[in-house]
Write a protein that holds these residues in place. Structure first.
Motif, mmCIF file in Angstrom:
data_model
loop_
_atom_site.group_PDB
_atom_site.id
_atom_site.type_symbol
_atom_site.label_atom_id
_atom_site.label_comp_id
_atom_site.label_asym_id
_atom_site.label_seq_id
_atom_site.Cartn_x
_atom_site.Cartn_y
_atom_site.Cartn_z
ATOM 1 N N VAL A 1 0.823 -1.143 -0.073
ATOM 2 C CA VAL A 1 0.182 -0.447 0.062
ATOM 3 C C VAL A 1 0.772 0.872 0.237
ATOM 4 C CG1 VAL A 1 -1.824 1.545 1.305
ATOM 5 C CG2 VAL A 1 -1.864 -1.315 1.631
ATOM 6 N N PHE A 2 0.957 2.220 -1.172
ATOM 7 C CA PHE A 2 2.058 2.726 -1.358
ATOM 8 C C PHE A 2 1.505 4.498 -0.214
ATOM 9 C CE2 PHE A 2 2.913 0.296 -5.111
ATOM 10 C CZ PHE A 2 4.222 0.132 -4.849
ATOM 11 N N GLN A 3 2.538 4.720 0.144
ATOM 12 C CA GLN A 3 1.752 6.393 0.321
ATOM 13 C C GLN A 3 0.790 7.277 0.206
ATOM 14 O OE1 GLN A 3 5.745 8.511 1.312
ATOM 15 N NE2 GLN A 3 4.803 9.305 2.668
ATOM 16 N N ASP A 4 1.340 7.239 -1.566
ATOM 17 C CA ASP A 4 0.338 8.216 -1.854
ATOM 18 C C ASP A 4 -0.609 7.281 -2.580
ATOM 19 O OD1 ASP A 4 2.446 7.585 -3.545
ATOM 20 O OD2 ASP A 4 3.134 9.660 -4.281
ATOM 21 N N TYR A 5 -0.326 6.111 -1.756
ATOM 22 C CA TYR A 5 -2.232 5.349 -3.236
ATOM 23 C C TYR A 5 -1.081 4.745 -4.652
ATOM 24 C CZ TYR A 5 -4.001 7.829 0.422
ATOM 25 O OH TYR A 5 -4.146 8.509 1.793
ATOM 26 N N GLY B 1 -9.527 9.599 2.396
ATOM 27 C CA GLY B 1 -9.457 8.221 2.595
ATOM 28 C C GLY B 1 -10.185 7.326 1.783
ATOM 29 N N GLN B 2 -11.058 7.432 1.118
ATOM 30 C CA GLN B 2 -11.096 6.351 -0.009
ATOM 31 C C GLN B 2 -10.721 5.833 -0.348
ATOM 32 O OE1 GLN B 2 -14.353 9.243 -1.559
ATOM 33 N NE2 GLN B 2 -15.675 8.113 0.104
ATOM 34 N N ARG B 3 -9.861 6.507 -1.043
ATOM 35 C CA ARG B 3 -8.477 6.506 -1.973
ATOM 36 C C ARG B 3 -7.789 5.333 -0.914
ATOM 37 N NH1 ARG B 3 -6.214 11.247 -4.680
ATOM 38 N NH2 ARG B 3 -8.308 12.391 -5.301
ATOM 39 N N GLN B 4 -7.457 5.418 0.123
ATOM 40 C CA GLN B 4 -6.701 5.039 0.869
ATOM 41 C C GLN B 4 -7.173 2.942 0.916
ATOM 42 O OE1 GLN B 4 -4.260 5.640 3.671
ATOM 43 N NE2 GLN B 4 -4.647 3.405 3.073
ATOM 44 N N ARG B 5 -8.539 3.935 0.695
ATOM 45 C CA ARG B 5 -9.105 2.055 1.256
ATOM 46 C C ARG B 5 -8.985 1.092 -0.237
ATOM 47 N NH1 ARG B 5 -12.758 2.438 5.852
ATOM 48 N NH2 ARG B 5 -12.148 4.097 7.010
ATOM 49 N N VAL B 6 -9.494 2.135 -1.147
ATOM 50 C CA VAL B 6 -8.758 1.364 -2.346
ATOM 51 C C VAL B 6 -7.365 0.888 -2.423
ATOM 52 C CG1 VAL B 6 -9.134 1.695 -4.775
ATOM 53 C CG2 VAL B 6 -10.876 2.547 -3.500
ATOM 54 N N ALA B 7 -6.955 1.987 -2.275
ATOM 55 C CA ALA B 7 -5.255 1.381 -1.954
ATOM 56 C C ALA B 7 -4.663 -0.138 -1.141
ATOM 57 C CB ALA B 7 -4.501 2.452 -1.719
ATOM 58 N N LEU B 8 -5.706 -0.312 -0.034
ATOM 59 C CA LEU B 8 -5.208 -1.211 0.900
ATOM 60 C C LEU B 8 -6.361 -2.806 0.102
ATOM 61 C CD1 LEU B 8 -4.362 -1.779 3.674
ATOM 62 C CD2 LEU B 8 -7.002 -1.406 3.924
ATOM 63 N N ALA B 9 -7.825 -2.325 -0.307
ATOM 64 C CA ALA B 9 -8.702 -2.889 -0.707
ATOM 65 C C ALA B 9 -7.391 -4.161 -2.504
ATOM 66 C CB ALA B 9 -9.933 -2.870 -1.500
ATOM 67 N N ARG B 10 -7.315 -3.260 -2.970
ATOM 68 C CA ARG B 10 -6.747 -3.417 -4.338
ATOM 69 C C ARG B 10 -5.519 -4.445 -3.623
ATOM 70 N NH1 ARG B 10 -3.125 0.857 -7.592
ATOM 71 N NH2 ARG B 10 -1.583 1.254 -6.339
ATOM 72 N N ALA B 11 -4.371 -4.122 -2.654
ATOM 73 C CA ALA B 11 -3.119 -5.214 -1.857
ATOM 74 C C ALA B 11 -4.009 -5.990 -1.281
ATOM 75 C CB ALA B 11 -2.443 -3.884 -1.252
ATOM 76 N N LEU B 12 -4.503 -6.384 -0.508
ATOM 77 C CA LEU B 12 -5.595 -7.185 0.085
ATOM 78 C C LEU B 12 -6.234 -8.332 -1.178
ATOM 79 C CD1 LEU B 12 -6.843 -5.458 3.455
ATOM 80 C CD2 LEU B 12 -4.997 -6.993 3.028
ATOM 81 N N VAL B 13 -6.643 -7.762 -1.904
ATOM 82 C CA VAL B 13 -7.276 -8.868 -3.123
ATOM 83 C C VAL B 13 -6.563 -10.102 -3.249
ATOM 84 C CG1 VAL B 13 -6.793 -7.459 -5.215
ATOM 85 C CG2 VAL B 13 -9.453 -8.759 -4.813
ATOM 86 N N LYS C 1 0.765 -13.093 0.970
ATOM 87 C CA LYS C 1 2.019 -13.546 2.371
ATOM 88 C C LYS C 1 2.390 -11.999 3.007
ATOM 89 C CE LYS C 1 2.316 -17.720 2.201
ATOM 90 N NZ LYS C 1 2.601 -18.901 2.855
ATOM 91 N N VAL C 2 2.559 -11.470 2.697
ATOM 92 C CA VAL C 2 3.058 -10.616 3.903
ATOM 93 C C VAL C 2 2.567 -8.617 2.893
ATOM 94 C CG1 VAL C 2 5.310 -8.642 4.378
ATOM 95 C CG2 VAL C 2 5.353 -11.210 3.869
ATOM 96 N N LEU C 3 2.212 -8.168 3.723
ATOM 97 C CA LEU C 3 1.403 -6.645 3.090
ATOM 98 C C LEU C 3 2.349 -5.555 3.637
ATOM 99 C CD1 LEU C 3 -0.925 -5.277 1.797
ATOM 100 C CD2 LEU C 3 -2.073 -4.474 4.413
ATOM 101 N N LEU C 4 2.621 -5.041 2.245
ATOM 102 C CA LEU C 4 3.311 -4.156 3.082
ATOM 103 C C LEU C 4 2.903 -2.663 3.511
ATOM 104 C CD1 LEU C 4 6.683 -5.195 0.467
ATOM 105 C CD2 LEU C 4 6.075 -5.336 3.211
#
Lengths: 332, 314
Positions: free
Chosen positions: A81-85, A138-150, A154-157
């Motif tokens: 999850v990148f700093q600026d998404y 805040g919403q972009r932050q959640r999208v970035a999180l979702a994009r990684a979690l989907v 094994k490791v989320l950075l």
């Protein structure tokens, strides 16, 4: 217990600049691990070494027991999850989230379903057709999180993911991230310069300074028993006390760390304790910070709301429990 | 009266008053700044263009050779005659091929300049791309004629490399071949490509420069190999630049009349046809009708590009 990420003597030098210098590190499977340090301390470079954006100039990196050097980012089952998404501006939210699945050749209907599911998990259901440009921070932050979690990594950075959010949202996201991590059981490696964030979220914290790790431990260990003056000062801005002072009041010789909230202020200047003079006060809401001068040594004390506040310039006596003064080993 | 007032007095007389007026009415400044160029564009440029287009709806009297100022579509009928249609098809195909080739050549150059070149290398890139634009267009075209001529440096080089047979084989092909490179469509194509290439590189480089590096990292992080990242991230985001560049190369090739005259076969391109009809032939209506062709083609081109989503990333 399995080791998720392991560094042994890892360095990343850019010419004469030692961004990361001979770092040893073990991140355990399923833990919430924070890398804490000021900017330029090597924490982000360490994260990028795990992601594969950087290659170590020396040392060995293992991810779940497999050698990671020379493996490109797209072959690592690790997501960031990148700093600026870094959301793709030309794709809508669903296509952003489903990008990793699309690349792996998952069928369209299936990846849409998976994306919607993860979007619901990060509390953005029904936002799929919007463009990143139409979302709040805040919403972009959640999208970035979702994009990684989907991708079920094994490791989320997470690279300072909450840095751009306002205080209230940040506190809310801290809780949600923590809850998500427990629910999914994925190893989280979280980079931050905010010590409060690291202490409140992480199972373990590594404190970085000038390309090296100065201490690894639970938040309690880091906070109560800092290994060095740097850690004491950086985590919770402790009062760092010189050896002479520590010897006078504690018997032991060595640099000491005394938390501002452990200090009590007594108006009776003739009593036992450290004589000091009040320099200034600042109101923090739940507490008040008092800056004092004890024979040339600057000391911060934090008084809870309701305590009697001394006047500026008043001569007072400081007291504290011996146990709260932590004497650091070595030269500190 | 204080020495340090909260509101400062107005300074500089008329200029100060003007500054204040403009600050209070930003529209006024915009109006004053835009009026001259809009008048210039509107009257001088568009006006003369429309005057020209209006000509295309007149016709020429075949006996007297005089223009008849009556509305008719006769000139457009003439445009569709085989020999004229031939000119149009030849020009449009050439423009399309030049554009594709320019895109293919420009992409790696622009990509290097946007992503890797720093400091001195970047300056060198701009110099190298712009340098050909500083010298006269005619000089460049004649230089190419010498390069491509039978006695030219290219033939000499190929002979040294024992590749003359390859050139011979190419020149013996129909359509693209000819007596020598300087008298073939291949020659015309090469010169077009050279002359318009900077107009493709610069917008493409600007577009690629605006693609944030972390999007490339994000794509790679999500499992995309470099080719996939190119296809799904870099290319779509660079597309507006590619379209901007292709508008230049395509329309410049459509309208040019000097290059095909100096390098290539004796068959006409649209620009040459316009030149011939308005000059020696004195058939201004037909010349005007020919100039409408590139405008219509470009209109369709932009419409198609928009339909394909080329401007979505803008």
């Amino acid at each position: 217990m399995t080791t998720a990420v392991s560094f042994s003597q890892v360095s990343r030098h850019y010419g004469a600049v030692k961004a990361v210098d001979r770092v040893d590190l073990d991140v355990r499977e399923g833990e919430f691990f924070a890398m804490l340090g000021p900017s330029g301390s090597g924490k982000t470079t360490s994260l990028r070494l795990i992601a594969g954006f950087e290659q170590p100039t020396a040392g060995h990196i293992e991810i779940f027991g497999e050698t990671a050097e020379g493996v490109p980012p797209y072959r690592r089952n690790v997501n960031t999850v990148f700093q600026d998404y870094a959301l793709f501006p030309h794709l809508n939210v669903v296509d952003n989230v489903a990008y990793g699945l699309m690349v792996r050749g998952v069928a369209k209907a299936e990846r849409r379903r998976a994306a919607e599911e993860v979007l619901a998990m990060v509390k953005l259901p029904g936002y799929g057709d919007r463009r990143p440009g139409q979302l709040s921070g805040g919403q972009r932050q959640r999208v970035a999180l979702a994009r990684a979690l989907v991708n079920r990594p094994k490791v989320l950075l997470l690279d300072e993911p909450l840095g751009a959010l306002d205080l209230k949202l940040r506190e809310q996201m801290q809780e949600e991230l923590k809850a998500l991590q427990r629910q999914l059981g994925i190893t989280f490696v979280f980079v931050t310069h905010d010590q409060g964030e690291a202490l409140s979220m992480a199972d373990r914290v590594a404190v970085f300074s000038e390309g090296r790790i100065t201490q690894v431990g639970t938040p309690q260990e880091i906070y109560q028993r800092p290994a060095s003056r740097f850690v004491a000062d950086f985590v919770g801005s402790s009062n760092v006390l010189p050896p002479d002072f520590v010897q006078r009041y504690c018997g032991q010789r060595g640099w000491g760390s005394l938390r501002p909230e452990s200090i009590r202020i007594q108006a009776d200047a003739s009593g036992d304790g450290v004589p000091a003079r009040v320099l200034s006060k600042s109101y923090l809401g739940a507490a008040t910070r008092v800056v004092l001068d004890a024979d040339g040594l600057r000391i911060n004390a934090i008084l809870p709301a309701g305590a009697r506040l001394p006047d500026d310039g008043e001569a007072v006596v400081l007291t504290f429990n011996r146990e709260t003064l932590h004497v650091m080993g070595g030269e500190g | 009266m204080s020495a340090n007032p909260a509101i400062l007095p107005r300074r500089g007389g008329v200029a100060g008053a003007l500054s204040d007026a403009f600050w209070r009415h930003p529209g006024l400044l915009l109006f004053l700044m835009l009026t001259p160029p809009v008048l210039w564009l509107g009257i001088i440029y568009l006006g003369s263009l429309f005057a020209l287009l209006a000509q295309s709806f007149f016709s020429i009297d075949e006996f007297s050779g005089l223009v008849q100022y009556e509305f008719t579509l006769k000139t457009y009928g003439e445009l569709l005659r085989a020999q004229n249609l031939d000119v149009i098809v030849r020009t449009v195909v050439m423009a399309a091929i030049v554009t594709l080739a320019a895109a293919a050549v420009a992409f790696p150059i622009a990509y290097f300049a946007a992503r890797y070149a720093k400091g001195k290398w970047k300056a060198f890139f701009y110099l190298a791309v712009m340098l050909p634009l500083w010298s006269s267009y005619l000089v460049k075209v004649y230089a190419w004629k010498l390069i491509l001529a039978k006695e030219g440096i290219l033939n000499w080089l190929l002979a040294k490399l024992h590749l003359t047979w390859l050139l011979e084989a190419w020149l013996s092909l129909p359509i693209v071949g000819g007596n020598s490179l300087s008298f073939s469509y291949t020659g015309t194509f090469l010169v077009f490509l050279y002359v318009w290439l900077p107009f493709m590189i610069l917008p493409l480089q600007a577009a690629l420069e605006r693609v944030p590096g972390n999007l490339v990292e994000a794509s790679s992080d999500l499992g995309a190999a470099p080719a996939t990242t190119f296809r799904h991230v870099i290319f779509p985001l660079a597309l507006p630049g590619l379209v901007a560049g292709s508008i230049f190369t395509f329309s410049l090739t459509l309208g040019d009349y000097i290059i095909p005259q100096i390098v290539g076969t004796s068959r006409l391109f649209i620009g040459q046809a316009v030149y011939a009809h308005q000059g020696t032939a004195g058939n201004i209506p037909l010349a005007a009708a020919f100039t409408v062709v590139p405008i219509v083609v470009m209109g369709f081109y932009l419409w198609g590009a928009k339909r394909l989503g080329a401007f979505d990333a803008m």
